[in-house]
Write an enzyme that holds these catalytic residues in place. Structure first.
Site, short mmCIF file in Angstrom:
data_model
loop_
_atom_site.label_atom_id
_atom_site.label_comp_id
_atom_site.label_asym_id
_atom_site.label_seq_id
_atom_site.Cartn_x
_atom_site.Cartn_y
_atom_site.Cartn_z
N TYR A 58 0.81 -1.21 0.00
CA TYR A 58 0.00 0.00 0.00
C TYR A 58 0.85 1.27 0.00
O TYR A 58 0.41 2.31 -0.52
CB TYR A 58 -1.00 -0.03 1.16
CG TYR A 58 -2.18 -0.90 0.80
CD1 TYR A 58 -3.24 -0.40 0.08
CD2 TYR A 58 -2.19 -2.26 1.14
CE1 TYR A 58 -4.30 -1.21 -0.30
CE2 TYR A 58 -3.25 -3.07 0.77
CZ TYR A 58 -4.30 -2.55 0.05
OH TYR A 58 -5.34 -3.36 -0.34
N ARG A 61 1.43 1.75 -3.66
CA ARG A 61 0.22 2.26 -4.31
C ARG A 61 -0.03 3.72 -3.93
O ARG A 61 -0.45 4.53 -4.77
CB ARG A 61 -0.99 1.42 -3.91
CG ARG A 61 -0.98 0.01 -4.50
CD ARG A 61 -2.30 -0.68 -4.27
NE ARG A 61 -3.41 0.04 -4.89
CZ ARG A 61 -4.68 -0.15 -4.57
NH1 ARG A 61 -5.00 -1.01 -3.60
NH2 ARG A 61 -5.63 0.52 -5.19
N HIS A 114 -15.16 2.51 -1.10
CA HIS A 114 -14.11 1.54 -0.77
C HIS A 114 -12.97 2.17 0.02
O HIS A 114 -11.88 1.62 0.09
CB HIS A 114 -13.57 0.88 -2.04
CG HIS A 114 -14.57 -0.02 -2.69
ND1 HIS A 114 -14.46 -0.46 -3.99
CD2 HIS A 114 -15.71 -0.57 -2.21
CE1 HIS A 114 -15.49 -1.24 -4.28
NE2 HIS A 114 -16.26 -1.32 -3.22
N CYS A 122 -6.68 3.60 12.77
CA CYS A 122 -6.15 2.82 13.89
C CYS A 122 -7.15 1.74 14.29
O CYS A 122 -8.32 2.04 14.58
CB CYS A 122 -5.87 3.73 15.08
SG CYS A 122 -5.24 2.85 16.53
N CYS A 141 0.02 5.19 16.89
CA CYS A 141 -1.14 6.01 16.54
C CYS A 141 -1.02 7.37 17.22
O CYS A 141 -0.71 7.45 18.42
CB CYS A 141 -2.42 5.31 16.98
SG CYS A 141 -3.91 6.32 16.84
N CYS A 144 -3.96 7.43 20.15
CA CYS A 144 -3.95 6.58 21.35
C CYS A 144 -2.56 6.06 21.72
O CYS A 144 -2.38 5.46 22.79
CB CYS A 144 -4.90 5.40 21.17
SG CYS A 144 -4.36 4.16 19.95
N GLY A 181 -16.41 3.75 -16.20
CA GLY A 181 -15.19 2.99 -15.98
C GLY A 181 -15.33 1.88 -14.96
O GLY A 181 -14.36 1.55 -14.26
#
Length: 238
Positions: A58, A61, A114, A122, A141, A144, A181
């Site tokens: 990710y 990406r 999505h 978190c 995080c 927290c 698309g």
């Protein structure tokens, strides 16, 4: 459309509209899930088993999204949305895409069913944050302090899409449903055209080639999104 009521258009976009900006599709030949196993990269179980590999995927990406630029099709949608709003109508923009190309083209209030790749969430406290840089497993995080609980704020396989009640309400209020698309194979989004038809809403497909559910549309135009999106909305909204 009800007499004297400004038009309401529901637009659903998929990976095909971002492909011209250099972001790969998922299910086409050579698409992302043809080259990578989604069960090892895009599920909660994959993240639990091997978070470093998932986060690296990710991160890559995310860098691709940041490098990409919106094209004329994205800008045409944003312009049509603004013109409709100025005369009391509405273009509800719902996307299956996790990039921010619609927003960078000027669209407002984009509904990402999505999730969004440029946000992280978190698992410990539920807080979400904008994020452009890489994310690593040991990062705590900011809300927290828990380390190892941050993940991309995208919808993985086995998870429920976001904003479904809002999407359903907007579809029921629409005069025209336009899919741009989309593959027509990913549910629940692939079912919206049938839902629109059942409600008596006219339907239109804009795509590079016919989708899996192309037969359900009243109207279709095929070609590059940068061309055909402008053609439809210039003639309808101007």
């Amino acid at each position: 459309m009800a007499a004297n009521r400004p038009e309401r258009i529901f637009v659903l976009t998929g990976a095909g509209i971002s492909a011209e900006s250099g972001l790969g599709t998922f299910r086409d030949r050579g698409g992302l899930w043809g080259r990578f196993d989604p069960m090892r990269l895009a599920t909660p179980e994959a993240f639990a088993d091997d978070p470093d590999t998932v986060l690296d995927f990710y991160n890559l990406r995310r860098r691709g999204v940041i490098a990409a630029e919106p094209h004329a099709g994205h800008r045409a949608l944003a312009a049509a949305q603004a013109r409709l709003a100025a005369r009391g109508g509405r273009l509800f923009l719902c996307t299956q895409n996790v990039d921010d190309l619609h927003e960078r083209a000027g669209a407002r209030d984009v509904v990402h069913m999505h999730g969004e790749l440029l946000r992280i969430r978190c698992l410990a406290c539920g807080s979400a944050f904008d994020r452009r840089g890489d994310l690593h497993r040991t990062e705590p995080c900011a809300a927290c302090g828990r380390a190892g609980a941050l993940r991309p704020d995208v919808v993985w396989f086995g998870e429920m899409p976001k904003h479904l009640d809002r999407i359903d309400a907007a579809l029921r209020a629409a005069d025209l449903f336009v899919a741009i698309g989309t593959s027509g194979s990913v549910y629940p989004a692939a079912g919206y055209v049938a839902q629109a038809r059942a409600l008596g809403i006219r339907t239109c497909e804009l795509n590079r080639e016919p989708s899996d559910n192309a037969a359900l549309f009243d109207e279709a135009r095929y070609g590059l999104a940068s061309d055909i999106v402008h053609e439809l909305f210039h003639s309808r909204v101007d």
